[in-house]
Design an enzyme around this catalytic site. Structure first.
Site, mmCIF file in Angstrom:
data_model
loop_
_atom_site.group_PDB
_atom_site.id
_atom_site.type_symbol
_atom_site.label_atom_id
_atom_site.label_comp_id
_atom_site.label_asym_id
_atom_site.label_seq_id
_atom_site.Cartn_x
_atom_site.Cartn_y
_atom_site.Cartn_z
ATOM 1 N N GLY A 295 -9.419 17.380 -42.137
ATOM 2 C CA GLY A 295 -9.706 16.858 -40.811
ATOM 3 C C GLY A 295 -10.968 16.046 -40.676
ATOM 4 O O GLY A 295 -11.318 15.636 -39.567
ATOM 5 N N PRO B 40 -8.395 17.216 -47.493
ATOM 6 C CA PRO B 40 -8.606 15.908 -46.857
ATOM 7 C C PRO B 40 -7.399 14.992 -47.051
ATOM 8 O O PRO B 40 -6.762 14.993 -48.106
ATOM 9 C CB PRO B 40 -9.830 15.356 -47.594
ATOM 10 C CG PRO B 40 -9.751 15.987 -48.954
ATOM 11 C CD PRO B 40 -9.194 17.372 -48.716
ATOM 12 N N GLY B 41 -7.091 14.234 -46.041
ATOM 13 C CA GLY B 41 -6.038 13.220 -46.144
ATOM 14 C C GLY B 41 -6.586 11.892 -45.701
ATOM 15 O O GLY B 41 -6.871 11.013 -46.510
ATOM 16 N N ARG B 42 -6.793 11.757 -44.383
ATOM 17 C CA ARG B 42 -7.350 10.543 -43.806
ATOM 18 C C ARG B 42 -8.661 10.131 -44.497
ATOM 19 O O ARG B 42 -8.894 8.963 -44.780
ATOM 20 C CB ARG B 42 -7.612 10.786 -42.316
ATOM 21 C CG ARG B 42 -8.165 9.608 -41.544
ATOM 22 C CD ARG B 42 -8.705 10.051 -40.190
ATOM 23 N NE ARG B 42 -7.868 11.052 -39.545
ATOM 24 C CZ ARG B 42 -6.885 10.780 -38.695
ATOM 25 N NH1 ARG B 42 -6.626 9.536 -38.359
ATOM 26 N NH2 ARG B 42 -6.178 11.757 -38.161
ATOM 27 N N ARG C 124 -0.210 4.464 -34.313
ATOM 28 C CA ARG C 124 -1.335 5.234 -33.785
ATOM 29 C C ARG C 124 -1.902 4.706 -32.464
ATOM 30 O O ARG C 124 -2.247 5.509 -31.584
ATOM 31 C CB ARG C 124 -2.436 5.341 -34.834
ATOM 32 C CG ARG C 124 -2.016 6.127 -36.074
ATOM 33 C CD ARG C 124 -3.165 6.351 -37.037
ATOM 34 N NE ARG C 124 -4.145 7.274 -36.495
ATOM 35 C CZ ARG C 124 -5.321 6.931 -36.008
ATOM 36 N NH1 ARG C 124 -5.696 5.659 -36.020
ATOM 37 N NH2 ARG C 124 -6.151 7.835 -35.541
ATOM 38 N N TYR D 183 -1.684 7.676 -29.873
ATOM 39 C CA TYR D 183 -2.942 8.374 -29.617
ATOM 40 C C TYR D 183 -3.958 7.553 -28.825
ATOM 41 O O TYR D 183 -5.051 8.045 -28.547
ATOM 42 C CB TYR D 183 -3.638 8.763 -30.932
ATOM 43 C CG TYR D 183 -2.805 9.489 -31.942
ATOM 44 C CD1 TYR D 183 -1.925 10.503 -31.577
ATOM 45 C CD2 TYR D 183 -2.921 9.185 -33.293
ATOM 46 C CE1 TYR D 183 -1.177 11.172 -32.522
ATOM 47 C CE2 TYR D 183 -2.178 9.860 -34.252
ATOM 48 C CZ TYR D 183 -1.307 10.856 -33.859
ATOM 49 O OH TYR D 183 -0.577 11.515 -34.800
ATOM 50 N N CYS E 35 9.237 -4.620 -28.246
ATOM 51 C CA CYS E 35 9.603 -4.592 -26.826
ATOM 52 C C CYS E 35 9.043 -3.368 -26.132
ATOM 53 O O CYS E 35 9.783 -2.543 -25.573
ATOM 54 C CB CYS E 35 11.116 -4.664 -26.677
ATOM 55 S SG CYS E 35 11.816 -6.211 -27.278
ATOM 56 N N GLU E 36 7.753 -3.218 -26.184
ATOM 57 C CA GLU E 36 7.032 -2.143 -25.502
ATOM 58 C C GLU E 36 5.712 -2.725 -25.006
ATOM 59 O O GLU E 36 4.972 -3.331 -25.785
ATOM 60 C CB GLU E 36 6.722 -0.978 -26.454
ATOM 61 C CG GLU E 36 7.921 -0.306 -27.064
ATOM 62 C CD GLU E 36 8.678 0.553 -26.083
ATOM 63 O OE1 GLU E 36 8.098 0.938 -25.041
ATOM 64 O OE2 GLU E 36 9.870 0.844 -26.351
ATOM 65 N N TYR F 273 -1.722 7.044 -42.203
ATOM 66 C CA TYR F 273 -0.748 7.142 -41.112
ATOM 67 C C TYR F 273 -0.204 5.801 -40.633
ATOM 68 O O TYR F 273 0.424 5.752 -39.589
ATOM 69 C CB TYR F 273 -1.341 7.937 -39.933
ATOM 70 C CG TYR F 273 -1.761 9.320 -40.349
ATOM 71 C CD1 TYR F 273 -0.814 10.286 -40.647
ATOM 72 C CD2 TYR F 273 -3.112 9.634 -40.503
ATOM 73 C CE1 TYR F 273 -1.199 11.545 -41.063
ATOM 74 C CE2 TYR F 273 -3.504 10.898 -40.925
ATOM 75 C CZ TYR F 273 -2.548 11.843 -41.208
ATOM 76 O OH TYR F 273 -2.920 13.094 -41.639
#
Length: 427
Positions: free
Chosen positions: A244, A283-285, A320, A324, A351-352, A380
């Site tokens: 994290g 850890p990833g990010r 993302r 988020y 189309c958003e 991600y």
């Protein structure tokens, strides 16, 4: 070579080349966009290698034995797995698909930890029969199911117990996982019964406790509180305090410090479990985010109250911002050193109305055909990409020492239609 400082958060190798273009990993980003097309994910190998080395070195300096396990959900790519497996990291997977990617990338089964709050029977079978080193038990019902597979496989399956400590990190709700009302982990009230169930089951051994507070954490204060809470459940050889660690997505944002994070986690582990504890971190990010730069081509520029710079990607390659409200920066790779005066929004093609990649960009008069670079997209982006509006998912390109290697190819129209069973010539 021009060494002018670049404002957005970019890999350490980023420079302004003699051509005036943005260069990453010794590769010209404008040339790369022309060669591979856009959108395209570019990843700096040296950046990933450097951050993995820093995690390993920090753990070694802590005085504790343990393992850094790459949280592969951040970037589940075989080439990334190959890189980290070769550096001695373990791997954290959360699905049968991530397990296959990890194995193909060279992670030995015994170095893999299988997570998940809703593991299927097939996934449990694959993990146990495949010799996965650890499974994180997320709920009481899993104990009997894992035990049955371990007996069938004729082996003892080592487990971690994932606990929900009721500790919240300083992050947004969508990526917070340690709060009491969480879909992840066993509650503190139910933990003793689950521990007893594991002890009574055949083919299982509980070797440690696990907590994960959430993502984009700025310090280890929450980890220390969580370690103190879960220490009540006994002494085990391993404690896994999750991952994290946050990263800066924009210049001026706070950036998590790897060395401080590992040292803080180690101090929490020692204080609550003793000097002989084996520490795991996931850890990833923090391993891959800063290595990534996504390249787009400008398709149109117009003014509808705001200045809108529309590119050929969007939520299909970076969900993302919509999911988020995640903030990013952008620059024009053709002239990153030029004075930026146009306040604008970098919008996607989908189309958003929420398909806006960068809501507060300042760019140097972008025009159709320019290459836009959005940094800090190594985590991600690829893993959450989709075929929304029939988009083809982008390639992933590794860059290092002036060499560019496509490690995931761009999807084709045939790929898009490959699973369709309709339209086979019927009137």
């Amino acid at each position: 070579m021009n060494t002018q400082t670049l404002t957005p958060v970019l890999p350490a190798s980023a420079r302004i080349a003699d051509s005036g273009h943005l260069e990453v990993g010794g590769c010209d980003m404008v040339d790369l966009a022309r060669r591979f097309g856009t959108p395209a994910y570019v990843m700096d190998v040296a950046e990933m290698r450097s951050r993995a080395r820093r995690f390993n070195d920090a753990l070694a300096a802590s005085g504790l034995e343990g393992t850094i396990k790459f949280a592969s959900k951040a970037c589940p790519i075989v080439a990334v797995a190959e890189l980290f497996a070769g550096m001695g990291l373990g791997c954290d997977v959360t699905s049968g698909g991530e397990l296959r990617i990890a194995l193909r990338g060279g992670f030995a089964p015994e170095t893999i930890l299988f997570h998940g709050n809703a593991k299927s029977d097939e996934e449990i079978h694959e993990a146990v029969s495949g010799g996965v080193g650890l499974i994180a038990v997320d709920n009481a019902a899993e104990v009997e199911r894992i035990s049955a597979e371990a007996v069938k496989a004729g082996r003892t399956q080592e487990l971690l117990l994932r606990l929900t400590p009721g500790v919240e990190g300083d992050t947004i709700a969508a990526i917070s996982t340690g709060q009491a009302d969480s879909k992840f982990g066993v509650s503190l009230e139910d933990a003793p019964a689950v521990i007893e169930a594991v002890a009574a089951a055949d083919g299982l051994e509980l070797v440690g406790l696990h907590v994960h507070i959430g993502s984009q954490l700025g310090d280890t204060g929450a980890l220390a509180r969580a370690a103190e809470v879960v220490a009540q459940f006994g002494s085990f050889p391993i404690v896994n305090l999750g991952g994290g660690l946050g990263v800066a997505y924009r210049s001026g944002d706070p950036d998590g410090d790897i060395e401080e994070f590992v040292a803080g986690a180690a101090a929490a582990a020692k204080a609550n479990f003793g000097d002989g504890i084996r520490l795991m971190l996931e850890p990833g990010r923090a391993l891959v985010a800063t290595a990534g730069v996504t390249l787009y081509s400008v398709e149109s520029v117009k003014r509808n109250v705001s200045n809108w710079v529309a590119v050929d990607g969007g939520i299909s390659d970076n969900l993302r911002p919509l999911a988020y409200g995640a903030p990013y920066e952008a620059l024009v790779a053709d002239r990153p050193g030029a004075e930026a005066t146009l306040e604008c929004k970098v919008a996607g093609k989908h189309c958003e109305s929420g398909d806006v990649i960068v809501r507060e960009a300042v760019l140097p008069d972008p025009v159709p055909g320019d290459t836009i670079a959005v940094p800090v997209t190594g985590a991600y982006g690829h893993s959450m990409s989709s075929n929304y509006n029939g988009a083809l998912r982008p390639p992933v390109i590794f860059v290092e020492n002036g060499e560019a290697t496509e490690v995931v190819r761009r999807e084709t129209w045939d790929d898009l239609l490959a699973r369709e069973l309709g339209g086979q010539g019927r009137a």
